[in-house]
Design a protein around this motif. Structure first.
Motif, PDB file in Angstrom:
ATOM      1  N   THR A 196     -55.948   8.174 -16.078  1.00 45.69           N
ATOM      2  CA  THR A 196     -55.001   8.552 -17.125  1.00 45.69           C
ATOM      3  C   THR A 196     -55.519   9.735 -17.922  1.00 45.69           C
ATOM      4  O   THR A 196     -54.779  10.686 -18.202  1.00 45.69           O
ATOM      5  CB  THR A 196     -54.731   7.364 -18.057  1.00 45.69           C
ATOM      6  N   ARG A 197     -56.794   9.706 -18.292  1.00 44.26           N
ATOM      7  CA  ARG A 197     -57.360  10.816 -19.051  1.00 44.26           C
ATOM      8  C   ARG A 197     -57.363  12.092 -18.218  1.00 44.26           C
ATOM      9  O   ARG A 197     -57.090  13.183 -18.727  1.00 44.26           O
ATOM     10  CB  ARG A 197     -58.782  10.470 -19.513  1.00 44.26           C
ATOM     11  N   GLY A 198     -57.673  11.976 -16.930  1.00 44.75           N
ATOM     12  CA  GLY A 198     -57.670  13.152 -16.079  1.00 44.75           C
ATOM     13  C   GLY A 198     -56.286  13.749 -15.935  1.00 44.75           C
ATOM     14  O   GLY A 198     -56.121  14.973 -15.955  1.00 44.75           O
ATOM     15  N   VAL A 199     -55.263  12.884 -15.793  1.00 42.21           N
ATOM     16  CA  VAL A 199     -53.894  13.378 -15.645  1.00 42.21           C
ATOM     17  C   VAL A 199     -53.405  14.015 -16.938  1.00 42.21           C
ATOM     18  O   VAL A 199     -52.859  15.126 -16.937  1.00 42.21           O
ATOM     19  CB  VAL A 199     -52.950  12.237 -15.212  1.00 42.21           C
ATOM     20  N   VAL A 200     -53.595  13.315 -18.072  1.00 42.83           N
ATOM     21  CA  VAL A 200     -53.056  13.790 -19.348  1.00 42.83           C
ATOM     22  C   VAL A 200     -53.751  15.066 -19.790  1.00 42.83           C
ATOM     23  O   VAL A 200     -53.112  16.078 -20.102  1.00 42.83           O
ATOM     24  CB  VAL A 200     -53.181  12.695 -20.425  1.00 42.83           C
ATOM     25  N   ILE A 201     -55.092  15.027 -19.826  1.00 42.70           N
ATOM     26  CA  ILE A 201     -55.840  16.164 -20.360  1.00 42.70           C
ATOM     27  C   ILE A 201     -56.037  17.237 -19.295  1.00 42.70           C
ATOM     28  O   ILE A 201     -55.849  18.428 -19.550  1.00 42.70           O
ATOM     29  CB  ILE A 201     -57.196  15.699 -20.918  1.00 42.70           C
ATOM     30  N   GLY A 202     -56.403  16.808 -18.087  1.00 44.53           N
ATOM     31  CA  GLY A 202     -56.767  17.780 -17.079  1.00 44.53           C
ATOM     32  C   GLY A 202     -55.607  18.498 -16.449  1.00 44.53           C
ATOM     33  O   GLY A 202     -55.754  19.616 -15.967  1.00 44.53           O
ATOM     34  N   HIS A 203     -54.428  17.910 -16.437  1.00 47.63           N
ATOM     35  CA  HIS A 203     -53.300  18.545 -15.778  1.00 47.63           C
ATOM     36  C   HIS A 203     -52.191  18.896 -16.766  1.00 47.63           C
ATOM     37  O   HIS A 203     -51.801  20.062 -16.873  1.00 47.63           O
ATOM     38  CB  HIS A 203     -52.753  17.628 -14.679  1.00 47.63           C
ATOM     39  N   VAL A 205     -52.047  18.790 -20.215  1.00 51.03           N
ATOM     40  CA  VAL A 205     -52.426  19.605 -21.366  1.00 51.03           C
ATOM     41  C   VAL A 205     -52.717  21.041 -20.942  1.00 51.03           C
ATOM     42  O   VAL A 205     -52.318  21.997 -21.609  1.00 51.03           O
ATOM     43  CB  VAL A 205     -53.640  18.983 -22.087  1.00 51.03           C
ATOM     44  N   VAL A 206     -53.405  21.207 -19.801  1.00 50.91           N
ATOM     45  CA  VAL A 206     -53.688  22.562 -19.319  1.00 50.91           C
ATOM     46  C   VAL A 206     -52.386  23.281 -18.967  1.00 50.91           C
ATOM     47  O   VAL A 206     -52.222  24.478 -19.257  1.00 50.91           O
ATOM     48  CB  VAL A 206     -54.635  22.514 -18.106  1.00 50.91           C
ATOM     49  N   GLN A 210     -51.159  26.676 -20.734  1.00 55.50           N
ATOM     50  CA  GLN A 210     -50.838  27.876 -19.965  1.00 55.50           C
ATOM     51  C   GLN A 210     -49.410  28.326 -20.237  1.00 55.50           C
ATOM     52  O   GLN A 210     -49.139  29.528 -20.355  1.00 55.50           O
ATOM     53  CB  GLN A 210     -51.033  27.609 -18.481  1.00 55.50           C
ATOM     54  N   ALA A 211     -48.483  27.373 -20.341  1.00 50.14           N
ATOM     55  CA  ALA A 211     -47.085  27.722 -20.608  1.00 50.14           C
ATOM     56  C   ALA A 211     -46.934  28.358 -21.986  1.00 50.14           C
ATOM     57  O   ALA A 211     -46.171  29.323 -22.155  1.00 50.14           O
ATOM     58  CB  ALA A 211     -46.205  26.480 -20.496  1.00 50.14           C
ATOM     59  N   ALA A 237     -46.387  25.164 -14.088  1.00 53.55           N
ATOM     60  CA  ALA A 237     -47.825  25.393 -14.265  1.00 53.55           C
ATOM     61  C   ALA A 237     -48.662  24.228 -13.768  1.00 53.55           C
ATOM     62  O   ALA A 237     -49.889  24.356 -13.663  1.00 53.55           O
ATOM     63  CB  ALA A 237     -48.140  25.661 -15.746  1.00 53.55           C
ATOM     64  N   LEU A 238     -48.026  23.103 -13.465  1.00 58.92           N
ATOM     65  CA  LEU A 238     -48.764  22.000 -12.862  1.00 58.92           C
ATOM     66  C   LEU A 238     -49.240  22.349 -11.453  1.00 58.92           C
ATOM     67  O   LEU A 238     -50.126  21.688 -10.911  1.00 58.92           O
ATOM     68  CB  LEU A 238     -47.900  20.739 -12.833  1.00 58.92           C
TER      69      LEU A 238
END
Length: 338
Positions: A196-203, A205-206, A210-211, A237-238
């Motif tokens: 969950t943290r990887g999806v939310v923050i790593g993808h 949020v980035v 970027q957007a 941007a995903l």
């Protein structure tokens, strides 16, 4: 299994279905509140430790939760609500045929290059209408969605508060109640946390970062309907490296076509030097390397979430797929070893 156990299981199933029926209209806000509480919890824990030195433990937890919720309202929810309002306004304008883009210049340039006469204005209007239909159920559903979102947002804030306060106790209850072996339960909870943290923050949020950076470039360059195109870039941007380019690249070309060469060159240079660098450096910096989810799966979750539950599906869809991936990985590793 005796009759009493069978009846109890049947009763649990019926009540669970009734509960799902009751909360289903606001399911996306329930999940969104859980995601927000998940993101805020590390800050809540640190702030609570500081407040405990001055007040009682329980009051410190309550004060910390209220402080974080108020901060989120000011820093996230109010700007997000304003951006959402502008997005809906621009989207409905595009769906009505008012794109504020020099469509005639684009059509003339395409006709000169290819000999074809595409109806760019009609294409954009059709895309806008399709998005309005998918996100809000048509023009008549925009007001209904806004009212429902207001109620859902109020509910979500209450849920965030109680999740921050009682979340750890709930996780302990899950660990104690789970029929799985304690080691498997602990492994599953840890994997869901990491995923969950990887999806939310790593993808997500980035992609949002970027957007926003790309949207700033579009605004400086003078592209109309900036908020609408920023939302499109947040989804695209995903896809690493090339996602947002599908918007700012054609936008730079559009500026050159309408004789705004300086703005077009600026946007192209800004895209290569700034927008692309956000993806190249921010994504590896913040993605938890333990959360190995293919970006295509994340994008599938985004589109599926938006189509299923509306705007909040942008966040809900990838999280659901991430949790599924964590569950499957736990089953593969732990039960292969048992």
């Amino acid at each position: 299994m005796n009759r009493g156990q069978s009846f109890l299981l049947l009763l649990m199933g019926v009540v669970a279905l009734l509960t799902l029926f009751v909360i289903l209209p606001f399911a996306e806000y329930v999940i969104a509140s859980a995601i927000l509480a998940f993101v805020l919890y590390p800050f809540h824990r640190r702030l609570t430790r500081r407040l405990r030195r001055r007040v009682s433990e329980r009051f410190g937890e309550m004060l910390s939760a209220l402080t974080l919720i108020l901060s989120s309202i000011v820093a996230v929810i109010l700007p997000f609500a304003y951006i959402s309002w502008v997005f809906v306004r621009d989207l409905t304008a595009i769906a009505a045929g008012d794109t504020a883009i020099d469509v005639a210049a684009i059509e003339a340039e395409i006709a000169a290059l290819t000999g074809q006469n595409p109806e760019i204005g009609d294409i954009l209007q059709t895309i806008g209408q399709q998005l309005v239909q998918t996100l809000f159920g048509g023009f008549s559903g925009v007001l209904t969605t806004a009212i429902r979102a207001s109620v859902g947002l109020s509910l979500a804030l209450f849920l965030v508060y109680y999740t921050l306060i009682d979340g750890p106790a709930f996780v302990k209850w899950i660990r104690a109640t789970s029929p799985l072996p304690s080691a498997v339960t602990a492994d599953l909870v840890d994997r869901v946390n990491v995923m969950t943290r990887g999806v939310v923050i790593g993808h997500i949020v980035v992609a949002l970062l970027q957007a926003l950076v790309a949207g700033l470039g579009l605004w400086v360059a003078g592209i109309p309907n900036v908020v609408f195109w920023t939302f499109v870039m947040a989804v695209l941007a995903l896809l690493p490296l090339i996602g947002a380019f599908f918007v700012w690249g054609p936008a730079a070309a559009y500026l050159v076509v309408v004789d705004q060469v300086t703005a077009g060159v600026f946007l192209a240079v800004y895209g290569v030097a700034v927008i692309a660098m956000v993806d190249n450096y921010a994504r590896p910096l913040v993605i938890d390397q333990q959360a190995h989810l293919n970006p295509a799966i994340i994008l599938l979750g985004v589109f599926g979430g938006i189509y299923s539950v509306g705007f909040t599906g942008l966040f809900v869809g990838p999280i659901v797929i991430g949790v599924l991936a964590a569950t499957l990985e736990t089953f593969r590793e732990d039960y292969d070893a048992i």
